[in-house]
Design a protein around this motif. Structure first.
Motif, mmCIF file in Angstrom:
data_model
loop_
_atom_site.group_PDB
_atom_site.id
_atom_site.type_symbol
_atom_site.label_atom_id
_atom_site.label_comp_id
_atom_site.label_asym_id
_atom_site.label_seq_id
_atom_site.Cartn_x
_atom_site.Cartn_y
_atom_site.Cartn_z
ATOM 1 N N LEU A 1 52.119 145.902 74.469
ATOM 2 C CA LEU A 1 50.869 146.425 75.029
ATOM 3 C C LEU A 1 50.278 145.510 76.093
ATOM 4 O O LEU A 1 49.721 145.979 77.087
ATOM 5 N N PHE A 2 50.396 144.210 75.872
ATOM 6 C CA PHE A 2 49.714 143.252 76.743
ATOM 7 C C PHE A 2 50.691 142.347 77.478
ATOM 8 O O PHE A 2 50.434 141.162 77.698
ATOM 9 N N ALA A 3 51.820 142.922 77.892
ATOM 10 C CA ALA A 3 52.834 142.131 78.609
ATOM 11 C C ALA A 3 52.272 141.554 79.901
ATOM 12 O O ALA A 3 52.521 140.385 80.232
ATOM 13 N N LEU A 4 51.508 142.348 80.649
ATOM 14 C CA LEU A 4 50.961 141.872 81.920
ATOM 15 C C LEU A 4 49.929 140.758 81.725
ATOM 16 O O LEU A 4 50.039 139.697 82.361
ATOM 17 N N PRO A 5 48.901 140.938 80.848
ATOM 18 C CA PRO A 5 47.970 139.823 80.606
ATOM 19 C C PRO A 5 48.671 138.576 80.067
ATOM 20 O O PRO A 5 48.249 137.457 80.355
ATOM 21 N N LEU A 6 49.750 138.772 79.304
ATOM 22 C CA LEU A 6 50.494 137.632 78.757
ATOM 23 C C LEU A 6 51.157 136.841 79.888
ATOM 24 O O LEU A 6 51.138 135.603 79.896
ATOM 25 N N ARG A 7 51.729 137.576 80.874
ATOM 26 C CA ARG A 7 52.379 136.909 82.004
ATOM 27 C C ARG A 7 51.371 136.196 82.892
ATOM 28 O O ARG A 7 51.721 135.224 83.570
ATOM 29 N N ARG A 8 50.132 136.674 82.897
ATOM 30 C CA ARG A 8 49.098 136.075 83.753
ATOM 31 C C ARG A 8 48.537 134.772 83.189
ATOM 32 O O ARG A 8 47.879 134.024 83.907
ATOM 33 N N LEU A 9 48.775 134.516 81.902
ATOM 34 C CA LEU A 9 48.284 133.273 81.309
ATOM 35 C C LEU A 9 49.007 132.072 81.917
ATOM 36 O O LEU A 9 50.215 132.118 82.136
ATOM 37 N N GLY A 10 48.256 131.023 82.178
ATOM 38 C CA GLY A 10 48.876 129.799 82.646
ATOM 39 C C GLY A 10 49.629 129.119 81.516
ATOM 40 O O GLY A 10 49.504 129.476 80.341
ATOM 41 N N ARG A 11 50.430 128.105 81.884
ATOM 42 C CA ARG A 11 51.236 127.422 80.875
ATOM 43 C C ARG A 11 50.355 126.780 79.805
ATOM 44 O O ARG A 11 50.677 126.823 78.612
ATOM 45 N N ASP B 1 40.812 136.336 79.230
ATOM 46 C CA ASP B 1 42.140 136.030 78.687
ATOM 47 C C ASP B 1 42.356 136.587 77.279
ATOM 48 O O ASP B 1 43.362 136.269 76.641
ATOM 49 N N ALA B 2 41.420 137.390 76.780
ATOM 50 C CA ALA B 2 41.472 137.817 75.375
ATOM 51 C C ALA B 2 42.767 138.549 75.031
ATOM 52 O O ALA B 2 43.364 138.311 73.978
ATOM 53 N N PHE B 3 43.242 139.443 75.912
ATOM 54 C CA PHE B 3 44.455 140.211 75.630
ATOM 55 C C PHE B 3 45.669 139.288 75.519
ATOM 56 O O PHE B 3 46.432 139.332 74.555
ATOM 57 N N GLY B 4 45.851 138.443 76.534
ATOM 58 C CA GLY B 4 47.000 137.550 76.537
ATOM 59 C C GLY B 4 46.946 136.521 75.430
ATOM 60 O O GLY B 4 47.960 136.259 74.763
ATOM 61 N N MET B 5 45.760 135.929 75.203
ATOM 62 C CA MET B 5 45.608 134.906 74.166
ATOM 63 C C MET B 5 45.855 135.470 72.773
ATOM 64 O O MET B 5 46.461 134.820 71.921
ATOM 65 N N SER B 6 45.364 136.676 72.520
ATOM 66 C CA SER B 6 45.565 137.275 71.195
ATOM 67 C C SER B 6 47.042 137.597 70.978
ATOM 68 O O SER B 6 47.574 137.417 69.875
ATOM 69 N N ALA B 7 47.740 138.027 72.032
ATOM 70 C CA ALA B 7 49.166 138.355 71.903
ATOM 71 C C ALA B 7 49.998 137.114 71.615
ATOM 72 O O ALA B 7 50.857 137.125 70.720
ATOM 73 N N ILE B 8 49.757 136.022 72.348
ATOM 74 C CA ILE B 8 50.563 134.816 72.143
ATOM 75 C C ILE B 8 50.256 134.182 70.784
ATOM 76 O O ILE B 8 51.138 133.617 70.138
ATOM 77 N N VAL C 1 39.952 141.338 68.726
ATOM 78 C CA VAL C 1 38.488 141.325 68.679
ATOM 79 C C VAL C 1 37.961 139.916 68.385
ATOM 80 O O VAL C 1 36.997 139.463 69.002
ATOM 81 N N GLN C 2 38.612 139.203 67.451
ATOM 82 C CA GLN C 2 38.164 137.845 67.137
ATOM 83 C C GLN C 2 38.288 136.932 68.357
ATOM 84 O O GLN C 2 37.391 136.140 68.648
ATOM 85 N N THR C 3 39.404 137.044 69.087
ATOM 86 C CA THR C 3 39.616 136.204 70.267
ATOM 87 C C THR C 3 38.559 136.493 71.331
ATOM 88 O O THR C 3 37.990 135.577 71.933
ATOM 89 N N TRP C 4 38.270 137.777 71.550
ATOM 90 C CA TRP C 4 37.235 138.148 72.529
ATOM 91 C C TRP C 4 35.861 137.681 72.059
ATOM 92 O O TRP C 4 35.092 137.103 72.835
ATOM 93 N N ALA C 5 35.547 137.905 70.783
ATOM 94 C CA ALA C 5 34.219 137.559 70.267
ATOM 95 C C ALA C 5 33.965 136.063 70.345
ATOM 96 O O ALA C 5 32.858 135.620 70.682
ATOM 97 N N GLN C 6 34.993 135.262 70.044
ATOM 98 C CA GLN C 6 34.783 133.814 70.039
ATOM 99 C C GLN C 6 34.673 133.215 71.436
ATOM 100 O O GLN C 6 34.336 132.048 71.589
ATOM 101 N N ALA C 7 34.945 134.029 72.448
ATOM 102 C CA ALA C 7 34.672 133.588 73.813
ATOM 103 C C ALA C 7 33.181 133.715 74.136
ATOM 104 O O ALA C 7 32.729 133.232 75.169
ATOM 105 N N HIS C 8 32.421 134.360 73.245
ATOM 106 C CA HIS C 8 31.003 134.621 73.492
ATOM 107 C C HIS C 8 30.071 133.961 72.480
ATOM 108 O O HIS C 8 28.860 134.212 72.503
ATOM 109 N N MET C 9 30.606 133.153 71.554
ATOM 110 C CA MET C 9 29.739 132.527 70.564
ATOM 111 C C MET C 9 30.305 131.190 70.111
ATOM 112 O O MET C 9 31.516 130.974 70.194
#
Length: 300
Positions: free
Chosen positions: A56-66, A175-182, A227-235
């Motif tokens: 689902l998140f192949a593109l956001p995953l590729r966009r993440l830096g090393r 980065d929530a999509f890519g970070m959650s996938a990795i 959802v947890q990855t996205w939420a923790q970017a805001h709190m």
């Protein structure tokens, strides 16, 4: 309401939805692990979740830096090890004690935030931590003794706390999509490795078990991690940990609704203390004139 307050409010609602989903899974897990090994269940569950998220998140995953890829993978490994230790601990102690000791991440999280990132907490946050701990104790404990199961579960709580702190520090909204996938790839790798000495995981034995595993993989696994990855970017991390202590409250509520348990004064009292703790960390900052130290979100 400012955009910051609106984002924080949505993050809290998202995290509450995640803990409600987690709370709904206890009966499902109990039914499945009675028919297949726990390690195999974890491996199949997180492997399915990882495959779904990578597709689902192949593109956001590729966009993440090393750096982000390595951090996400490390966070996933931490979470996977925590799941394994918690499960091993549960095999050696009662579910109620396991639930209480696992919930100790609410105490460990602010300590790690202070030690690692020098994030100081206002007194209201420490009071909320105390209330949440008391609430977990009232909900879960009727007796307590320290044994191997408790020590393993406490180690898992420390790893969960480290995951919460790291995720709060490194997670960014974009980065929530890519970070959650990795992260899910890291969790699946740990769980699959654990099954290798026994020849790898066995599959769920029947259709009912498959339905439960798919729900755990896609809803309580992939969706919840996103959802947890996205939420923790805001709190802040400590606030997230306190919100997540509502999981046993939801678990008790579902148990009552499904007729597995009967509502007791202990459930009401423990649940009220946990909810009071969440109320404190959610509303107290709004009544302070100055921005609290805990709300300072560090990004790397």
């Amino acid at each position: 309401m400012s955009d910051g307050h609106r984002g924080a409010g949505l993050a809290t609602l998202g995290l509450l939805a995640v803990t409600a989903i987690w709370g709904s899974t206890f009966a499902l897990i109990k039914g499945v692990v009675g028919r297949m090994p726990v390690a195999d269940f974890l491996a199949v569950r997180f492997a399915i979740a990882a495959i779904a998220m990578v597709l689902l998140f192949a593109l956001p995953l590729r966009r993440l830096g090393r750096a982000s890829l390595l951090r996400g993978l490390a966070l996933g490994v931490l979470y996977g090890l925590a799941q394994w230790l918690q499960t091993e601990g549960l095999a050696r102690t009662s579910p109620s004690v396991s639930g209480f000791v696992t919930g100790m991440y609410v105490v460990i999280t602010p300590i790690l935030s202070l030690l690692i990132f020098r994030q100081r907490m206002p007194w209201t946050t420490w009071l909320a931590v105390l209330l949440a701990t008391l609430g977990l104790g009232v909900l879960a404990l009727s007796g307590f003794s320290v044994d191997a199961g408790v020590l393993l579960t406490l180690a898992s709580a420390a790893l969960y706390a480290l995951h919460i702190v790291g995720l709060g520090h490194w997670s960014k909204p974009g980065d929530a999509f890519g970070m959650s996938a990795i992260q899910m790839v890291g969790i699946a790798a740990v769980c699959l490795l654990i099954t290798l000495p026994h020849g790898g995981p066995t599959l769920p034995p029947d259709a009912a078990a498959w339905i439960s595993v798919l729900y755990m993989a896609l809803v309580a696994g992939a969706f919840a991690m996103l959802v947890q990855t996205w939420a923790q970017a805001h709190m802040p991390a400590t606030r997230a940990a306190i919100v997540m202590t509502t999981e046993p409250v939801f678990a008790a509520g579902f148990a009552v609704l499904l007729g597995v348990d009967v509502l007791t004064p202990r459930m009401l009292g423990g649940g009220a203390l946990v909810l009071a703790a969440m109320y404190m960390v959610e509303l107290a900052p709004r009544f302070r004139r100055r921005k609290p130290a805990e709300a300072l979100h560090h990004e790397v």
